[in-house]
Each structure stands twice: as structure tokens, then as C-alpha cells.
Design a protein around this motif. Structure first.
Motif, PDB file in Angstrom:
ATOM      1  N   GLN A 188       6.609  -8.218   0.541  1.00 21.56           N
ATOM      2  CA  GLN A 188       6.340  -6.792   0.619  1.00 21.56           C
ATOM      3  C   GLN A 188       7.564  -6.063   1.154  1.00 21.56           C
ATOM      4  O   GLN A 188       8.098  -6.416   2.212  1.00 21.56           O
ATOM      5  CB  GLN A 188       5.142  -6.520   1.531  1.00 21.56           C
ATOM      6  CG  GLN A 188       3.820  -7.061   0.993  1.00 21.56           C
ATOM      7  CD  GLN A 188       3.314  -6.266  -0.199  1.00 21.56           C
ATOM      8  OE1 GLN A 188       3.260  -5.037  -0.178  1.00 21.56           O
ATOM      9  NE2 GLN A 188       2.931  -6.969  -1.263  1.00 21.56           N
ATOM     10  N   PRO A 191       7.441  -0.144   3.448  1.00 17.47           N
ATOM     11  CA  PRO A 191       7.091   1.137   2.825  1.00 17.47           C
ATOM     12  C   PRO A 191       7.728   2.311   3.551  1.00 17.47           C
ATOM     13  O   PRO A 191       8.046   2.235   4.739  1.00 17.47           O
ATOM     14  CB  PRO A 191       5.568   1.183   2.940  1.00 17.47           C
ATOM     15  CG  PRO A 191       5.253   0.316   4.115  1.00 17.47           C
ATOM     16  CD  PRO A 191       6.291  -0.767   4.127  1.00 17.47           C
ATOM     17  N   LYS A 205      13.000  -0.159  -3.769  1.00 23.07           N
ATOM     18  CA  LYS A 205      12.353   0.748  -4.724  1.00 23.07           C
ATOM     19  C   LYS A 205      12.075   0.036  -6.049  1.00 23.07           C
ATOM     20  O   LYS A 205      11.016   0.230  -6.664  1.00 23.07           O
ATOM     21  CB  LYS A 205      13.231   1.975  -4.958  1.00 23.07           C
ATOM     22  CG  LYS A 205      13.343   2.906  -3.760  1.00 23.07           C
ATOM     23  CD  LYS A 205      14.290   4.057  -4.056  1.00 23.07           C
ATOM     24  CE  LYS A 205      14.476   4.943  -2.839  1.00 23.07           C
ATOM     25  NZ  LYS A 205      15.446   6.041  -3.094  1.00 23.07           N
ATOM     26  N   MET A 208       9.074  -2.050  -5.606  1.00 22.77           N
ATOM     27  CA  MET A 208       7.868  -1.226  -5.618  1.00 22.77           C
ATOM     28  C   MET A 208       7.479  -0.844  -7.044  1.00 22.77           C
ATOM     29  O   MET A 208       6.300  -0.823  -7.390  1.00 22.77           O
ATOM     30  CB  MET A 208       8.078   0.018  -4.761  1.00 22.77           C
ATOM     31  CG  MET A 208       8.223  -0.267  -3.280  1.00 22.77           C
ATOM     32  SD  MET A 208       8.757   1.191  -2.344  1.00 22.77           S
ATOM     33  CE  MET A 208       8.970   0.487  -0.704  1.00 22.77           C
ATOM     34  N   GLN A 212       4.474  -3.253  -6.147  1.00 21.04           N
ATOM     35  CA  GLN A 212       3.959  -2.745  -4.875  1.00 21.04           C
ATOM     36  C   GLN A 212       3.696  -1.251  -4.977  1.00 21.04           C
ATOM     37  O   GLN A 212       4.610  -0.471  -5.203  1.00 21.04           O
ATOM     38  CB  GLN A 212       4.956  -3.026  -3.747  1.00 21.04           C
ATOM     39  CG  GLN A 212       4.477  -2.598  -2.372  1.00 21.04           C
ATOM     40  CD  GLN A 212       5.474  -2.977  -1.290  1.00 21.04           C
ATOM     41  OE1 GLN A 212       6.210  -3.962  -1.403  1.00 21.04           O
ATOM     42  NE2 GLN A 212       5.512  -2.200  -0.223  1.00 21.04           N
ATOM     43  N   ALA A 214       3.418   2.442  -3.898  1.00 21.74           N
ATOM     44  CA  ALA A 214       4.187   3.079  -2.829  1.00 21.74           C
ATOM     45  C   ALA A 214       4.542   4.520  -3.187  1.00 21.74           C
ATOM     46  O   ALA A 214       4.492   4.929  -4.358  1.00 21.74           O
ATOM     47  CB  ALA A 214       5.476   2.288  -2.576  1.00 21.74           C
TER      48      ALA A 214
END
Length: 441
Positions: A188, A191, A205, A208, A212, A214
Motif C-alpha cells: 500500500q 495515501p 500515484k 494507486m 489502490q 485514492a
């Protein structure tokens, strides 16, 4: 999404064209549609509008997660849970539709070109029309919400390359991505916590975007426009690849196709039940005993959508494939001995098929329709409404906002009925005309 051929639930593309089930370059058949696919797609599109209507109308939309068993009700939980079927089926059938274009005679080179251009067009629509319909705001502080249309667009671009591989390789690629991507859950990125906190690196980024959910600033520093990643790409690309591979079943005869659909669906459902019961892999959210048996069942089926876990996809795509089997097996949506019930069932089927023939058209319209109904209703009722013309970065709960679940359903039904004549008209246009641009809407 990409148009499909039709056999009205029986026969196959191969049987109409004389092409065998493994012929890589079938003769070009007549342009028809497959009603069972359009029906399933239409049903999930209409259900999708329920979710977006709830987002704008329900009093608890900004107050708590409707899947939070400590706060939700059965009606609210199921209202949200049933919409879990929408995105997986939407993406999956987009892949199936791509294969059906190939089966109708489009060369792989032409299909690749179409998938790339269609994918880029969908990404543009996500950044523009979908963003505006969902927010009613031009606020430059908020760049874009990356949702299902973005995922389909990127997945189509990837699929444009995958289709040149053997079909078994495409299927294996998709299945491996779906089955193993939860191994990535342990990784992970930190964030973004909002103004004053460190902006994620470009590598974070990218992660993500891939795996993920975000929010983060688009630039290297804040302030800069905010990107909201609601739909990370993995494993949606795999879902579309598997949908493409399943499209090959529609070149087989009806009996064989239905047998395959039945067993694929049953195996997926049984795998979901078994893996979920073991509760060791495939879903980051563990189930637990609740205050009663029913809420324990709700906990069991409460799986993760962002990104979709292995169990989420088994739970949704398994029943969806069984529905494709059922829709080809002389079903009635409404059963009963009387003739008028048979007629009603046919009309209900035709109603949903209409939406399934123009899914992107409906998707683009349902955002401003649901949003506009909510805005008008809140203004008339004297309830807080200004949040409805702001972007998600400014959405805040205000006392007295929104309505109960009954009003949500009334607004949803009204919105669907409002859009039906437009979708029926546009479906007729697409059936009558062959303009190239119609395949992009």
C-alpha cells in the motif's frame, strides 16, 4: 459497449455463417444482436442508475457507508449490494462484445484500431461528460473521477494488443490477473492526507492508478487539481480479457454454449462460497458473526469492490454467467399460467433489452438525470442542495439533507422511465443506420 450479434438466444454465429468454432477468420455474417447479452447488460445498466440515484438522494449518502453493518439497514445494504453486479458485468460484456465483432468478420487489425480509438474516446468522456454529469461543477480544483468508463477505456487499449495472442493465452492472462491480484494487497502506498501533508511520489500515484483507491494532487505539489481514483485498473483489465475469451462460446451451437455457461457459472459460485468460508485469501474484508443470522449472511457477501477482490468477482460474474444461461433457456422474467403474464414477461424483456442496446448512451444520460432529479427535489423540499453543484472535495454532510430509501426508489424508477423513450429512439437509429460514429456512442 461494443455491439454484439444476435441469435435471439438460440443457435450460434458459427451455425449461421458456416464457420467452425475454431476458425480464426470467420466469414462476415449479417449484423445482428444477441438478445441474452443485451438483456443482461440492460438490467445491470438500470440497476447502476439506482446506485447513482442513491448517492444523490439518500439522507445517509454522505453520512455512512451503506455496507457498514453497524449502521445500515437491510434495505439500504441490499440497495447498495445489488449494484455490485453492474461494473463487473459492464466490463466483462465489453470484452465479449469485442470478440463478437471479430466473429462477425472484422479483422484483428481493424478490431485493434477500433479498440484503441474507442478506448481513448471513453477516457475523454470520463474526463469531460461523466465528470460534469456527476458534479454539475467546473471547479478547476478537481480534475477528474476515474470510474468505470476510464477502466473500460484503458482495458480496451490493452485488449487491442491481447487479441493478437492465442485465445487460450488471453483467457489465461485474465484469469491469472483475477485470481492472483490480491497478493498485491499487502503493498500500500502512503495515501495523501490532504492539504499540508506530503504529496505522493509519481511512483506511488502510478501504483494507486493500478491497484489502490485514492485521492491525490495531479501535480508534484499542492495546490494542484485533484484526481480521484475510484476504479484502479487491476484486475479490471483481466475481467475484460476473460469476457473476450468467453465470447468464443457464441460461435458454438446453442446446446454446447449453454452447457459451458452453466458449468462456468456454477463453478464460480461454488468457488466463491468455498473460498469465502475458508476466509484466508481473495478478500481483504473478513466476514464475522453478527447480531443475528441474517446480518451474518450480509457479512459473508460483503466483499471489496475497490479494487474488486477475487471473491467480489466470483460473487458477481458467476451469477451473471448463470443468467446468460437462463436467458437462453426459454425463461420468462415473469412466470404464471395466464397468457397476459407471458405477454408481460416479453414486454419486460424488451424494456431491458432496449437499454442494453445503447449502454454508453444510457450511461452518459443517467448521470445528469439522477443528479438533476436530486437537485430539483432538494430545492423544492427546502433541503440542503448546494453540495449537489460541487465536486467531491467539497461534499460535506449537512443536517436535514436527503430523503429516505422509498424516495430513492421513486426517483430511480422515474429517471429510468424518463430515459426509456430516448434510449428506444437511439436504439432504433443504431439499428437503421451504419454511420461509423454510432459505434462510439
Amino acid at each position: 459497449m461494443p455491439e454484439s450479434a444476435s441469435n435471439n438466444g438460440e443457435g450460434s454465429i458459427a451455425s449461421r455463417t458456416g464457420a467452425g468454432p475454431v476458425n480464426p477468420e470467420p466469414a462476415k455474417p449479417a449484423r445482428q444482436r444477441i438478445d441474452s447479452i443485451d438483456l443482461l447488460r440492460g438490467i445491470v445498466m438500470v440497476i447502476m442508475m439506482l446506485d447513482h440515484t442513491r448517492d444523490f438522494v439518500h439522507s445517509g449518502a454522505l453520512l455512512f457507508d451503506p455496507l457498514d453493518l453497524s449502521k445500515t439497514t437491510t434495505a439500504l445494504f441490499l440497495t447498495r449490494w445489488i449494484t455490485h453486479f453492474c461494473a463487473p458485468v459492464f466490463v466483462f460484456l465489453a470484452g465479449t462484445g469485442a470478440y463478437l465483432q471479430f466473429a462477425r468478420g472484422k479483422s484483428k487489425r481493424d478490431l485493434s484500431r477500433f479498440l484503441v480509438t474507442r478506448g481513448l474516446w471513453l477516457i475523454i468522456l470520463e474526463f469531460t461528460a461523466v465528470r460534469l454529469g456527476a458534479t454539475f461543477s467546473f471547479d478547476p480544483r478537481f480534475l477528474v473521477m476515474l470510474q468505470v468508463i476510464w477502466v473500460i477505456g484503458v482495458s480496451m487499449i490493452v485488449l487491442a494488443a491481447l487479441i493478437h495472442l492465442p485465445l487460450k493465452v488471453v483467457a489465461a492472462f485474465g484469469l491469472v490477473m483475477i485470481a492472483l491480484h490480491n497478493l498485491l494487497d499487502r503493498y500500500q502506498a502512503q495515501p495523501w492526507q490532504g492539504p499540508g501533508s506530503p504529496v505522493p511520489s509519481w511512483g506511488a500515484k502510478l501504483w494507486m492508478l493500478l491497484h489502490q483507491q485514492a485521492f491525490f494532487p495531479a501535480g508534484s505539489h499542492f495546490p494542484s487539481p485533484i484526481v480521484a481514483v475510484f476504479y484502479p485498473l487491476i484486475p479490471w483489465i483481466g475481467v475484460m480479457a476473460v469476457g473476450y475469451a468467453l465470447g468464443a462460446l457464441y460461435r458454438r451451437d446453442s446446446k454446447e454454449r449453454k452447457r459451458w455457461l452453466w458449468w462456468i457459472g456454477v463453478v464460480a459460485v461454488l468457488l466463491f462460497a468455498l473460498i469465502r468460508a475458508i476466509d484466508m485469501y481473495g478478500e481483504p474484508r473478513h466476514w464475522a458473526r453478527q447480531k443475528n443470522v441474517w446480518f451474518t449472511v450480509l457479512s459473508f457477501v460483503n466483499t471489496t469492490k475497490y479494487p474488486p477482490s477475487l471473491l467480489f468477482l466470483l460473487m458477481t460474474l458467476g451469477p451473471a454467467i448463470l443468467l446468460l444461461f437462463w436467458f437462453e433457456s426459454g425463461y420468462r422474467l415473469i412466470t404464471g399460467p395466464a397468457a397476459f403474464l407471458a405477454s408481460l414477461s416479453s414486454k419486460v424483456r424488451g424494456f431491458f433489452v432496449t437499454f442494453g442496446r445503447v449502454p454508453l448512451f444510457f450511461y452518459l444520460l443517467q448521470w445528469p438525470t439522477a443528479h438533476g432529479i436530486a437537485l430539483l427535489l432538494n430545492i423544492i423540499a427546502g433541503k440542503p442542495w448546494r453540495w449537489l453543484v460541487k465536486t467531491p472535495i467539497d461534499w460535506r454532510y449537512e443536517p436535514g439533507m436527503g430523503f429516505n430509501i422509498i424516495v430513492v426508489y421513486a426517483c430511480w424508477i422515474g429517471g429510468v422511465l424518463l430515459l426509456y423513450p430516448l434510449c428506444k429512439w437511439f436504439a432504433g437509429v443504431k439499428a437503421r443506420r451504419r454511420d461509423w460514429w454510432l459505434s462510439y456512442l
